[in-house]
Design a protein around this motif. Structure first.
Motif, mmCIF file in Angstrom:
data_model
loop_
_atom_site.group_PDB
_atom_site.id
_atom_site.type_symbol
_atom_site.label_atom_id
_atom_site.label_comp_id
_atom_site.label_asym_id
_atom_site.label_seq_id
_atom_site.Cartn_x
_atom_site.Cartn_y
_atom_site.Cartn_z
ATOM 1 N N CYS A 1 33.848 36.666 -7.564
ATOM 2 C CA CYS A 1 34.279 36.566 -9.020
ATOM 3 C C CYS A 1 35.547 36.177 -8.933
ATOM 4 O O CYS A 1 36.880 36.730 -8.369
ATOM 5 C CB CYS A 1 33.812 37.491 -10.015
ATOM 6 N N ARG B 1 25.236 41.125 -15.887
ATOM 7 C CA ARG B 1 25.471 41.295 -17.894
ATOM 8 C C ARG B 1 23.899 42.066 -18.495
ATOM 9 O O ARG B 1 23.579 42.399 -18.582
ATOM 10 C CB ARG B 1 25.031 39.908 -17.585
ATOM 11 N N LEU C 1 39.841 37.454 -19.229
ATOM 12 C CA LEU C 1 39.067 36.881 -19.502
ATOM 13 C C LEU C 1 38.809 35.375 -20.080
ATOM 14 O O LEU C 1 38.304 34.952 -20.717
ATOM 15 C CB LEU C 1 39.038 37.836 -20.971
ATOM 16 N N THR D 1 29.390 29.902 -17.782
ATOM 17 C CA THR D 1 30.708 30.364 -16.870
ATOM 18 C C THR D 1 31.789 30.655 -17.796
ATOM 19 O O THR D 1 32.763 30.885 -17.959
ATOM 20 C CB THR D 1 30.632 30.416 -15.563
ATOM 21 N N PRO E 1 27.285 31.973 -11.984
ATOM 22 C CA PRO E 1 28.036 33.443 -11.830
ATOM 23 C C PRO E 1 27.841 33.743 -10.451
ATOM 24 O O PRO E 1 26.752 33.332 -9.270
ATOM 25 C CB PRO E 1 26.320 33.643 -13.039
ATOM 26 N N SER F 1 30.248 40.793 -8.129
ATOM 27 C CA SER F 1 31.151 40.636 -8.388
ATOM 28 C C SER F 1 32.709 40.466 -7.369
ATOM 29 O O SER F 1 33.260 39.756 -8.033
ATOM 30 C CB SER F 1 31.525 42.833 -9.409
ATOM 31 N N VAL G 1 33.368 43.732 -13.988
ATOM 32 C CA VAL G 1 34.177 42.929 -13.042
ATOM 33 C C VAL G 1 35.715 43.489 -12.674
ATOM 34 O O VAL G 1 36.503 43.912 -11.900
ATOM 35 C CB VAL G 1 34.058 41.533 -13.402
ATOM 36 N N TRP H 1 33.918 33.338 -16.769
ATOM 37 C CA TRP H 1 33.089 34.807 -17.226
ATOM 38 C C TRP H 1 31.387 34.531 -16.212
ATOM 39 O O TRP H 1 30.915 33.994 -16.932
ATOM 40 C CB TRP H 1 32.926 34.454 -18.592
ATOM 41 N N ASP H 2 32.123 34.814 -15.033
ATOM 42 C CA ASP H 2 31.645 34.003 -13.494
ATOM 43 C C ASP H 2 30.518 35.936 -12.977
ATOM 44 O O ASP H 2 29.883 35.304 -12.115
ATOM 45 C CB ASP H 2 31.994 34.170 -12.518
ATOM 46 N N ALA H 3 30.384 36.714 -13.988
ATOM 47 C CA ALA H 3 29.964 37.728 -13.576
ATOM 48 C C ALA H 3 28.436 37.714 -13.138
ATOM 49 O O ALA H 3 27.689 36.708 -13.597
ATOM 50 C CB ALA H 3 29.866 38.872 -15.184
ATOM 51 N N GLN I 1 31.887 41.315 -17.641
ATOM 52 C CA GLN I 1 33.669 40.258 -17.101
ATOM 53 C C GLN I 1 34.437 41.575 -17.244
ATOM 54 O O GLN I 1 35.025 41.750 -16.134
ATOM 55 C CB GLN I 1 33.151 39.324 -18.235
ATOM 56 N N SER I 2 34.379 42.524 -18.494
ATOM 57 C CA SER I 2 35.492 43.610 -18.135
ATOM 58 C C SER I 2 35.011 44.787 -17.315
ATOM 59 O O SER I 2 36.278 44.964 -16.911
ATOM 60 C CB SER I 2 35.340 44.159 -19.770
#
Length: 414
Positions: free
Chosen positions: A122, A161, A150, A176, A115, A119, A205, A154-156, A202-203
């Motif tokens: 990412c 998270r 997406l 991720t 992760p 942000s 971000v 998925w590296d938020a 992730q959304s």
């Protein structure tokens, strides 16, 4: 400005089961424009989706495609600017080049199996950062930004998270790699919820990236003259129908529904929600209208900004009362009051090979968890007929052939 994001379905736009807003920038964009509440992809294949967006033809339509967005854009460009596409997807870049896009920029994001700490680090941010830099300094014109969204890692960050977890929840997953596994009775519910929290992060971000893009245009002298069109290419399944993540195509709303927002330069009407049934060719028709271009004969798309919105399906045009996708084994067809999954009929199929057919009540059964095909066989049979009528209209290249629907299919008060 066109922004296309893969995997950002409507289930991840807005609030995610907590007081934390997932997508404030997108919410603000919708508040100043037009939200297509019920817009769906017309195929699950990326190249067919791009064809729909660039030709205003339905994915089921065959034959020659003389008109396309990039050819029109090139013909209408001036010496001071060229239409351009920026993407982090090699496949999209190749298709855009084949369609004649004058300027294609491929931004290859850095991948990490950990992760991000912030942000801004990412992978999805890299494309938007490059686009923001170009928009701040470049000439005005058609700019198309296509993000894998997406479908990227998925590296938020872990702390982001955790913001989407409720008190008492276990920590969200730290992986991720986007999830891709079946969900069954033995699957830990906390694990499913945790992945939903990661998807929300992730959304968020992605929303930050879009916010930065908006700001890069707002500082321009010609900011008021820019129109914005944002759409997604369906959503990501989060366990609603036995699957978390992609890998097994499903013809269900969470994977077919797009998040489509149109914000015209004149910013009118404000905060309008369009409830009719749209698909990607209609998004293309809307873009053509924003650019002042006429669609050719045989185009399936209809401009959603052309007519006033009508809440009651009884007042929707016939052309905006049906949507359909032809899948590998099943057809999905949607009427105002129903959603049906129907077996593709073939003389070679034996009775034991037939797949279950499903029928859902709309809009009440948003997540399509209560199939009632056995209780409403006559409605299911009518939708089989509508599949044939829709296919006939497709073959005839005439959306005007779609039928007038009876009250049973459009009455939402049941």
């Amino acid at each position: 400005m066109v922004i296309v994001i893969e995997g950002l379905g409507t289930g991840l736009v807005g609030a995610y089961g907590s007081s934390t807003a997932v997508t404030p920038a997108l919410d603000g964009l919708a508040a100043g424009g037009v939200l297509l509440d019920q817009c769906f992809v017309d195929s699950q294949d990326l190249e067919l989706q791009l064809n729909s967006l660039w030709t205003a033809r339905h994915a089921m339509q065959e034959g020659k495609r003389d008109w396309n967005l990039w050819r029109m854009a090139s013909d209408n460009s001036s010496d001071s600017w060229e239409p351009r596409l920026l993407t982090d997807c090699e496949r999209v870049a190749a298709v855009a080049d084949a369609y004649g896009c004058p300027t294609v920029t491929l931004v290859e994001p850095t991948h990490s199996d950990q992760p991000a700490h912030e942000s801004s680090q990412c992978a999805v941010m890299e494309l938007f950062a490059a686009a923001a830099q170009e928009l701040a300094l470049g000439e005005p014109g058609l700019v198309w930004i296509h993000s894998r969204g997406l479908r990227l890692p998925w590296d938020a960050p872990l702390d982001l998270r955790a913001q989407f977890a409720d008190p008492g929840d276990p920590p969200p997953p730290t992986q991720t790699l986007p999830p891709a596994f079946d969900v069954g009775p033995e699957t830990d519910p906390d694990w499913i919820v945790g992945w939903g929290q990661v998807a929300a992060a992730q959304s968020a971000v992605i929303d930050e990236a879009i916010s930065a893009l908006l700001q890069s245009v707002e500082v321009r002298d010609d900011a008021a003259a820019w129109s914005w069109l944002l759409t997604s290419l369906g959503g990501v399944p989060l366990g609603e129908h036995g699957r978390l993540g992609w890998g097994r195509p499903q013809l269900h709303g969470e994977e077919l529904h797009t998040a489509t927002i149109v914000s015209p330069a004149e910013r009118l009407p404000i905060g309008l929600r369009r409830p009719e049934l749209f698909q990607l060719p209609d998004v293309a028709a809307c873009l053509a209208a924003l650019l002042g271009w006429d669609l050719p004969a045989g185009a399936w798309g209809r401009n959603p900004l052309l007519n006033a919105a009508a809440e009651s399906p009884q007042r929707w045009p016939n052309e905006l009362s049906l949507a359909m996708i032809a899948g590998q084994d099943k057809n999905w067809i949607r009427s105002p009051a129903w959603s049906a999954l129907l077996q593709k009929r073939s003389a070679e199929l034996q009775p034991e090979q037939l797949l279950p057919e499903l029928l859902y009540v709309k809009p009440e059964d948003r997540w399509e968890v209560s199939p009632i095909a056995d209780r409403r066989r006559e409605v299911l049979a009518r939708h089989r007929e509508l599949v044939e009528l829709f296919s006939h209209a497709i073959r005839s290249n005439d959306r005007g052939l779609l039928p007038v629907l009876e009250d049973e299919l459009i009455n939402l008060l049941r």
